[in-house]
Design a protein around this motif. Sequence first.
Motif, PDB file in Angstrom:
ATOM      1  N   LYS A  79       0.830  -1.205   0.000  1.00 18.66           N
ATOM      2  CA  LYS A  79       0.000   0.000   0.000  1.00 18.66           C
ATOM      3  C   LYS A  79       0.869   1.262   0.000  1.00 18.66           C
ATOM      4  N   SER A  80       2.003   1.215   0.708  1.00 20.26           N
ATOM      5  CA  SER A  80       2.922   2.360   0.725  1.00 20.26           C
ATOM      6  C   SER A  80       3.466   2.635  -0.674  1.00 20.26           C
ATOM      7  N   ASN A  81       3.790   1.565  -1.387  1.00 20.31           N
ATOM      8  CA  ASN A  81       4.305   1.726  -2.759  1.00 20.31           C
ATOM      9  C   ASN A  81       3.244   2.376  -3.665  1.00 20.31           C
ATOM     10  N   LYS A  82       1.996   1.938  -3.512  1.00 18.54           N
ATOM     11  CA  LYS A  82       0.917   2.517  -4.316  1.00 18.54           C
ATOM     12  C   LYS A  82       0.691   3.987  -3.947  1.00 18.54           C
ATOM     13  N   GLN A  83       0.808   4.281  -2.652  1.00 18.69           N
ATOM     14  CA  GLN A  83       0.665   5.668  -2.204  1.00 18.69           C
ATOM     15  C   GLN A  83       1.764   6.540  -2.800  1.00 18.69           C
ATOM     16  N   ASN A  84       2.992   6.018  -2.810  1.00 20.53           N
ATOM     17  CA  ASN A  84       4.112   6.776  -3.386  1.00 20.53           C
ATOM     18  C   ASN A  84       3.905   7.051  -4.872  1.00 20.53           C
ATOM     19  N   LEU A  85       3.376   6.046  -5.564  1.00 22.77           N
ATOM     20  CA  LEU A  85       3.113   6.241  -7.002  1.00 22.77           C
ATOM     21  C   LEU A  85       2.029   7.285  -7.229  1.00 22.77           C
ATOM     22  N   ALA A  86       0.998   7.246  -6.370  1.00 28.58           N
ATOM     23  CA  ALA A  86      -0.075   8.239  -6.496  1.00 28.58           C
ATOM     24  C   ALA A  86       0.438   9.639  -6.196  1.00 28.58           C
ATOM     25  N   LEU A  88       3.470  10.644  -6.662  1.00 29.41           N
ATOM     26  CA  LEU A  88       4.304  11.025  -7.811  1.00 29.41           C
ATOM     27  C   LEU A  88       3.445  11.467  -8.985  1.00 29.41           C
ATOM     28  N   ALA A  89       2.296  10.787  -9.175  1.00 33.39           N
ATOM     29  CA  ALA A  89       1.411  11.117 -10.301  1.00 33.39           C
ATOM     30  C   ALA A  89       0.852  12.524 -10.172  1.00 33.39           C
ATOM     31  N   ILE A  90       0.669  12.989  -8.932  1.00 28.87           N
ATOM     32  CA  ILE A  90       0.121  14.330  -8.723  1.00 28.87           C
ATOM     33  C   ILE A  90       1.026  15.403  -9.329  1.00 28.87           C
ATOM     34  N   THR A  91       2.322  15.119  -9.341  1.00 34.62           N
ATOM     35  CA  THR A  91       3.290  16.120  -9.830  1.00 34.62           C
ATOM     36  C   THR A  91       3.398  16.136 -11.345  1.00 34.62           C
ATOM     37  N   LEU A  92       2.791  15.164 -12.007  1.00 39.32           N
ATOM     38  CA  LEU A  92       2.896  15.093 -13.465  1.00 39.32           C
ATOM     39  C   LEU A  92       1.886  16.046 -14.113  1.00 39.32           C
ATOM     40  N   PRO A  93       2.261  16.629 -15.243  1.00 43.11           N
ATOM     41  CA  PRO A  93       1.335  17.552 -15.937  1.00 43.11           C
ATOM     42  C   PRO A  93       0.213  16.793 -16.645  1.00 43.11           C
ATOM     43  N   GLY A  94      -0.951  17.407 -16.709  1.00 43.14           N
ATOM     44  CA  GLY A  94      -2.069  16.860 -17.471  1.00 43.14           C
ATOM     45  C   GLY A  94      -2.792  15.698 -16.818  1.00 43.14           C
ATOM     46  N   VAL A  95      -2.645  15.509 -15.495  1.00 41.67           N
ATOM     47  CA  VAL A  95      -3.336  14.399 -14.821  1.00 41.67           C
ATOM     48  C   VAL A  95      -4.470  14.953 -13.970  1.00 41.67           C
ATOM     49  N   ASP A  96      -5.375  14.064 -13.603  1.00 40.95           N
ATOM     50  CA  ASP A  96      -6.478  14.432 -12.710  1.00 40.95           C
ATOM     51  C   ASP A  96      -5.939  14.470 -11.278  1.00 40.95           C
ATOM     52  N   VAL A  97      -5.532  15.654 -10.833  1.00 38.73           N
ATOM     53  CA  VAL A  97      -4.895  15.800  -9.524  1.00 38.73           C
ATOM     54  C   VAL A  97      -5.816  15.362  -8.394  1.00 38.73           C
ATOM     55  N   ARG A  99      -8.164  13.233  -8.359  1.00 36.11           N
ATOM     56  CA  ARG A  99      -8.297  11.761  -8.320  1.00 36.11           C
ATOM     57  C   ARG A  99      -7.151  11.129  -7.541  1.00 36.11           C
ATOM     58  N   TYR A 100      -5.935  11.564  -7.852  1.00 32.48           N
ATOM     59  CA  TYR A 100      -4.774  10.978  -7.193  1.00 32.48           C
ATOM     60  C   TYR A 100      -4.648  11.417  -5.734  1.00 32.48           C
ATOM     61  N   LYS A 101      -5.117  12.642  -5.445  1.00 30.14           N
ATOM     62  CA  LYS A 101      -5.156  13.051  -4.045  1.00 30.14           C
ATOM     63  C   LYS A 101      -6.104  12.159  -3.252  1.00 30.14           C
ATOM     64  N   SER A 102      -7.215  11.813  -3.869  1.00 32.71           N
ATOM     65  CA  SER A 102      -8.189  10.923  -3.229  1.00 32.71           C
ATOM     66  C   SER A 102      -7.582   9.542  -2.987  1.00 32.71           C
ATOM     67  N   GLU A 103      -6.790   9.064  -3.961  1.00 30.37           N
ATOM     68  CA  GLU A 103      -6.149   7.752  -3.810  1.00 30.37           C
ATOM     69  C   GLU A 103      -5.105   7.779  -2.692  1.00 30.37           C
ATOM     70  N   VAL A 104      -4.358   8.866  -2.609  1.00 33.72           N
ATOM     71  CA  VAL A 104      -3.355   9.008  -1.550  1.00 33.72           C
ATOM     72  C   VAL A 104      -4.029   8.944  -0.182  1.00 33.72           C
ATOM     73  N   ALA A 105      -5.132   9.664  -0.031  1.00 35.96           N
ATOM     74  CA  ALA A 105      -5.862   9.670   1.241  1.00 35.96           C
ATOM     75  C   ALA A 105      -6.394   8.269   1.562  1.00 35.96           C
ATOM     76  N   ARG A 106      -6.876   7.584   0.517  1.00 29.51           N
ATOM     77  CA  ARG A 106      -7.417   6.226   0.739  1.00 29.51           C
ATOM     78  C   ARG A 106      -6.324   5.267   1.165  1.00 29.51           C
ATOM     79  N   TYR A 107      -5.162   5.343   0.518  1.00 29.41           N
ATOM     80  CA  TYR A 107      -4.055   4.449   0.875  1.00 29.41           C
ATOM     81  C   TYR A 107      -3.565   4.711   2.300  1.00 29.41           C
ATOM     82  N   LYS A 108      -3.539   5.994   2.703  1.00 33.21           N
ATOM     83  CA  LYS A 108      -3.120   6.315   4.072  1.00 33.21           C
ATOM     84  C   LYS A 108      -4.062   5.687   5.093  1.00 33.21           C
ATOM     85  N   ALA A 109      -5.374   5.804   4.825  1.00 31.76           N
ATOM     86  CA  ALA A 109      -6.362   5.226   5.749  1.00 31.76           C
ATOM     87  C   ALA A 109      -6.249   3.704   5.797  1.00 31.76           C
TER      88      ALA A 109
END
Length: 206
Positions: A79-86, A88-97, A99-109
Amino acid sequence: MSGHGFHVHGPHDHAVEHAAHGGDDFSNNIAVMTAILATVGAMFGYQGGATQNDAALFKNNAAIDKTQAANSWNYYQAKSNKQNLAELAITLPGVDVERYKSEVARYKAEKEDIKKEAEKWEESSKEWNHKSDEAMHAHHQWALATTAEQIAISLAAITLLTRKKWLQAAAYGVAGVGIALGAFAWLHVDPLGALLLKLGGGAAGH
């Protein structure tokens, strides 16, 4: 020979047999004592075997819970690895920020729940290990008590052959030590450990 079977006689068997042919009070008293000690020794031996089995069972439970804890920590790491990837995705241009913020919060919980589960299994493993150590210590106490009774029975058998009063007293003394050790094991008391702890504390105080 094979038709009659093979029999092994203990010291108390020879003592009782000898006393049966002796016909005097001294021999009869020793015979009664050896019979009682043989019974007590058998009870101690049973308790020793039972506590050894308990120790093995508790150790096995500890290993199972330790494996469960390891599996939970592996899941936590995934789960930590998936959180790290999410993240990282937030910093990429042209992504649904969002969405990935929501995934980060879900992985933390999810990680918090997994962490609690892993810690629960680790604590359970420690408790089983502690129980195993206690059972093994009790086994050693019962084994010492059984050994003392066996020595007392052997001394009684020698007493019958030599008719020495001091040997009889020694047999009674060793039997008493064995019974005391058995009582300590039954009551879960470790007088030697308490003495060493006291001596260690006194030495530390100086």
